[in-house]
Design a protein around this motif. Sequence first.
Motif, PDB file in Angstrom:
ATOM      1  N   VAL A  39      90.354 -76.901  85.423  1.00  0.00           N
ATOM      2  CA  VAL A  39      90.730 -77.275  87.001  1.00  0.00           C
ATOM      3  C   VAL A  39      89.473 -76.594  87.819  1.00  0.00           C
ATOM      4  CG1 VAL A  39      91.779 -74.894  87.422  1.00  0.00           C
ATOM      5  CG2 VAL A  39      91.950 -76.555  88.957  1.00  0.00           C
ATOM      6  N   VAL A  40      89.052 -77.669  88.555  1.00  0.00           N
ATOM      7  CA  VAL A  40      87.736 -77.550  89.511  1.00  0.00           C
ATOM      8  C   VAL A  40      88.104 -77.297  90.660  1.00  0.00           C
ATOM      9  CG1 VAL A  40      85.517 -78.418  89.942  1.00  0.00           C
ATOM     10  CG2 VAL A  40      86.201 -78.833  87.648  1.00  0.00           C
ATOM     11  N   CYS A  41      87.595 -76.313  91.348  1.00  0.00           N
ATOM     12  CA  CYS A  41      87.834 -75.769  92.722  1.00  0.00           C
ATOM     13  C   CYS A  41      86.710 -75.990  93.660  1.00  0.00           C
ATOM     14  CB  CYS A  41      88.767 -74.645  92.929  1.00  0.00           C
ATOM     15  SG  CYS A  41      90.277 -74.666  91.933  1.00  0.00           S
ATOM     16  N   SER A  42      86.682 -76.358  94.882  1.00  0.00           N
ATOM     17  CA  SER A  42      85.795 -75.946  95.852  1.00  0.00           C
ATOM     18  C   SER A  42      86.516 -74.874  96.709  1.00  0.00           C
ATOM     19  CB  SER A  42      85.321 -77.314  96.609  1.00  0.00           C
ATOM     20  OG  SER A  42      86.438 -77.841  97.238  1.00  0.00           O
ATOM     21  N   VAL A  43      85.253 -74.164  97.482  1.00  0.00           N
ATOM     22  CA  VAL A  43      85.845 -73.316  98.384  1.00  0.00           C
ATOM     23  C   VAL A  43      85.218 -73.393  99.808  1.00  0.00           C
ATOM     24  CG1 VAL A  43      85.753 -70.567  98.617  1.00  0.00           C
ATOM     25  CG2 VAL A  43      86.031 -71.561  96.375  1.00  0.00           C
ATOM     26  N   GLY A  44      86.063 -73.492 100.635  1.00  0.00           N
ATOM     27  CA  GLY A  44      85.524 -73.463 101.994  1.00  0.00           C
ATOM     28  C   GLY A  44      86.172 -72.174 102.914  1.00  0.00           C
ATOM     29  N   LYS A  45      87.192 -72.564 103.817  1.00  0.00           N
ATOM     30  CA  LYS A  45      87.965 -71.571 104.324  1.00  0.00           C
ATOM     31  C   LYS A  45      89.122 -71.206 103.263  1.00  0.00           C
ATOM     32  CE  LYS A  45      87.192 -72.408 108.956  1.00  0.00           C
ATOM     33  NZ  LYS A  45      86.900 -73.175 110.117  1.00  0.00           N
ATOM     34  N   LYS A  46      89.628 -72.234 102.480  1.00  0.00           N
ATOM     35  CA  LYS A  46      90.367 -72.025 101.430  1.00  0.00           C
ATOM     36  C   LYS A  46      89.716 -72.723 100.360  1.00  0.00           C
ATOM     37  CE  LYS A  46      94.926 -72.874 103.941  1.00  0.00           C
ATOM     38  NZ  LYS A  46      95.973 -73.611 103.901  1.00  0.00           N
ATOM     39  N   VAL A  47      90.342 -71.853  99.073  1.00  0.00           N
ATOM     40  CA  VAL A  47      90.405 -72.436  97.720  1.00  0.00           C
ATOM     41  C   VAL A  47      91.078 -73.783  97.524  1.00  0.00           C
ATOM     42  CG1 VAL A  47      90.523 -72.308  95.344  1.00  0.00           C
ATOM     43  CG2 VAL A  47      89.717 -70.361  96.870  1.00  0.00           C
ATOM     44  N   VAL A  48      90.443 -75.010  97.028  1.00  0.00           N
ATOM     45  CA  VAL A  48      91.117 -76.281  97.302  1.00  0.00           C
ATOM     46  C   VAL A  48      90.762 -76.864  95.796  1.00  0.00           C
ATOM     47  CG1 VAL A  48      91.094 -78.577  98.237  1.00  0.00           C
ATOM     48  CG2 VAL A  48      90.728 -76.792  99.663  1.00  0.00           C
ATOM     49  N   VAL A  68      78.952 -77.365  95.579  1.00  0.00           N
ATOM     50  CA  VAL A  68      79.228 -75.919  94.971  1.00  0.00           C
ATOM     51  C   VAL A  68      80.731 -75.977  94.364  1.00  0.00           C
ATOM     52  CG1 VAL A  68      79.338 -73.824  95.315  1.00  0.00           C
ATOM     53  CG2 VAL A  68      77.546 -75.023  96.477  1.00  0.00           C
ATOM     54  N   LEU A  69      80.810 -75.871  93.106  1.00  0.00           N
ATOM     55  CA  LEU A  69      82.103 -76.056  92.646  1.00  0.00           C
ATOM     56  C   LEU A  69      82.558 -74.814  91.859  1.00  0.00           C
ATOM     57  CD1 LEU A  69      82.257 -79.644  91.749  1.00  0.00           C
ATOM     58  CD2 LEU A  69      83.556 -78.817  93.582  1.00  0.00           C
ATOM     59  N   PHE A  70      83.574 -74.548  91.434  1.00  0.00           N
ATOM     60  CA  PHE A  70      84.103 -73.476  90.357  1.00  0.00           C
ATOM     61  C   PHE A  70      85.081 -73.932  89.482  1.00  0.00           C
ATOM     62  CE2 PHE A  70      82.699 -71.627  94.592  1.00  0.00           C
ATOM     63  CZ  PHE A  70      81.734 -70.633  94.087  1.00  0.00           C
ATOM     64  N   ALA A  71      85.049 -73.832  88.135  1.00  0.00           N
ATOM     65  CA  ALA A  71      85.828 -74.428  87.348  1.00  0.00           C
ATOM     66  C   ALA A  71      86.304 -73.410  86.195  1.00  0.00           C
ATOM     67  CB  ALA A  71      84.878 -75.456  86.506  1.00  0.00           C
ATOM     68  N   ALA A  72      87.553 -73.495  85.969  1.00  0.00           N
ATOM     69  CA  ALA A  72      88.158 -72.464  84.881  1.00  0.00           C
ATOM     70  C   ALA A  72      88.431 -73.625  83.601  1.00  0.00           C
ATOM     71  CB  ALA A  72      89.524 -72.014  85.361  1.00  0.00           C
ATOM     72  N   PHE A  73      87.740 -73.291  82.480  1.00  0.00           N
ATOM     73  CA  PHE A  73      87.834 -74.260  81.358  1.00  0.00           C
ATOM     74  C   PHE A  73      88.613 -73.390  80.143  1.00  0.00           C
ATOM     75  CE2 PHE A  73      85.484 -76.371  78.010  1.00  0.00           C
ATOM     76  CZ  PHE A  73      86.024 -77.497  77.854  1.00  0.00           C
ATOM     77  N   ASN A  74      89.678 -74.185  79.677  1.00  0.00           N
ATOM     78  CA  ASN A  74      90.427 -73.583  78.491  1.00  0.00           C
ATOM     79  C   ASN A  74      89.487 -74.111  77.191  1.00  0.00           C
ATOM     80  OD1 ASN A  74      92.223 -73.487  76.301  1.00  0.00           O
ATOM     81  ND2 ASN A  74      93.765 -73.323  77.527  1.00  0.00           N
ATOM     82  N   GLY A 108      76.012 -69.789 100.628  1.00  0.00           N
ATOM     83  CA  GLY A 108      77.701 -69.760 101.067  1.00  0.00           C
ATOM     84  C   GLY A 108      78.368 -69.684  99.493  1.00  0.00           C
ATOM     85  N   ALA A 109      77.622 -70.029  98.478  1.00  0.00           N
ATOM     86  CA  ALA A 109      78.288 -70.286  97.105  1.00  0.00           C
ATOM     87  C   ALA A 109      78.545 -68.568  96.758  1.00  0.00           C
ATOM     88  CB  ALA A 109      77.387 -70.566  96.005  1.00  0.00           C
ATOM     89  N   LEU A 110      77.945 -67.530  97.270  1.00  0.00           N
ATOM     90  CA  LEU A 110      78.319 -66.280  96.967  1.00  0.00           C
ATOM     91  C   LEU A 110      79.629 -65.847  97.532  1.00  0.00           C
ATOM     92  CD1 LEU A 110      74.763 -64.355  97.485  1.00  0.00           C
ATOM     93  CD2 LEU A 110      76.198 -64.861  95.338  1.00  0.00           C
ATOM     94  N   SER A 111      79.983 -66.398  98.699  1.00  0.00           N
ATOM     95  CA  SER A 111      81.113 -65.998  99.383  1.00  0.00           C
ATOM     96  C   SER A 111      82.230 -66.544  98.617  1.00  0.00           C
ATOM     97  CB  SER A 111      81.236 -66.155 100.865  1.00  0.00           C
ATOM     98  OG  SER A 111      81.179 -67.618 101.183  1.00  0.00           O
ATOM     99  N   SER A 114      83.711 -64.673  95.631  1.00  0.00           N
ATOM    100  CA  SER A 114      84.441 -63.686  95.918  1.00  0.00           C
ATOM    101  C   SER A 114      86.048 -64.176  96.272  1.00  0.00           C
ATOM    102  CB  SER A 114      84.268 -62.889  97.038  1.00  0.00           C
ATOM    103  OG  SER A 114      84.222 -63.579  98.289  1.00  0.00           O
ATOM    104  N   LYS A 115      86.121 -65.337  96.810  1.00  0.00           N
ATOM    105  CA  LYS A 115      87.406 -66.134  96.924  1.00  0.00           C
ATOM    106  C   LYS A 115      87.932 -66.739  95.545  1.00  0.00           C
ATOM    107  CE  LYS A 115      86.680 -67.418 101.603  1.00  0.00           C
ATOM    108  NZ  LYS A 115      86.470 -68.607 102.598  1.00  0.00           N
ATOM    109  N   ILE A 116      87.097 -67.325  94.982  1.00  0.00           N
ATOM    110  CA  ILE A 116      87.613 -67.659  93.648  1.00  0.00           C
ATOM    111  C   ILE A 116      87.922 -66.634  92.549  1.00  0.00           C
ATOM    112  CG2 ILE A 116      85.668 -68.009  92.034  1.00  0.00           C
ATOM    113  CD1 ILE A 116      87.905 -70.778  92.755  1.00  0.00           C
TER     114      ILE A 116
END
Length: 176
Positions: A39-48, A68-74, A108-111, A114-116
């Motif tokens: 799952v790949v998420c982007s983060v703004g005001k919310k994680v999407v 700027v994206l955050f992924a969780a990979f199995n 902004g990737a640092l914030s 913390s959300k992810i």
Amino acid sequence: PTHNPHDAVVRHTPMSDTKSPAKAFGEIAHKEAKAGSFVVCSVGKKVVIDSQGVGLSELKKAFASDKVLFAAFNVHGVDERANVKSTRTKIIQINWIGSDVAPMKKMGALSGKSKITKVFKGMAATMNINEVDDLTVESIAKILLASGGAHKPSYYLFGPDESEKYDLNFYSKDNK
């Protein structure tokens, strides 16, 4: 304007009908999930949720140079010996900052990190990348081995087929 019923209709689903990032993460992190689920998420005001799929090659396609994206990979660590086969699920977090991301957005990737962490829990390892070519079965295996325990698997599986398998060659043929 007249409506042609044969035209494709794009439906924007209200947020209440969509899967939450935490639920999507739970599905790919489950021990029964397919190797290579992500799952790949982007983060703004919310994680999407930005995208979901299976396989390292598919995951690489999800990383856009301007995001700027955050992924969780199995990843499955598979231990195969004589008459025993065990599979351990390892979830890695991949923090992506594309090469075309504006400098202010990079900060902004640092914030976002913390959300992810409130969504992605129990990571076996974390990678920070900004070039798709840096995301390989070798680079992931190296990070997992460095963060793992004393017992090493026979191989890692990064997707649904043999092309996304990385044999660690730790054990002699006699011991298999």
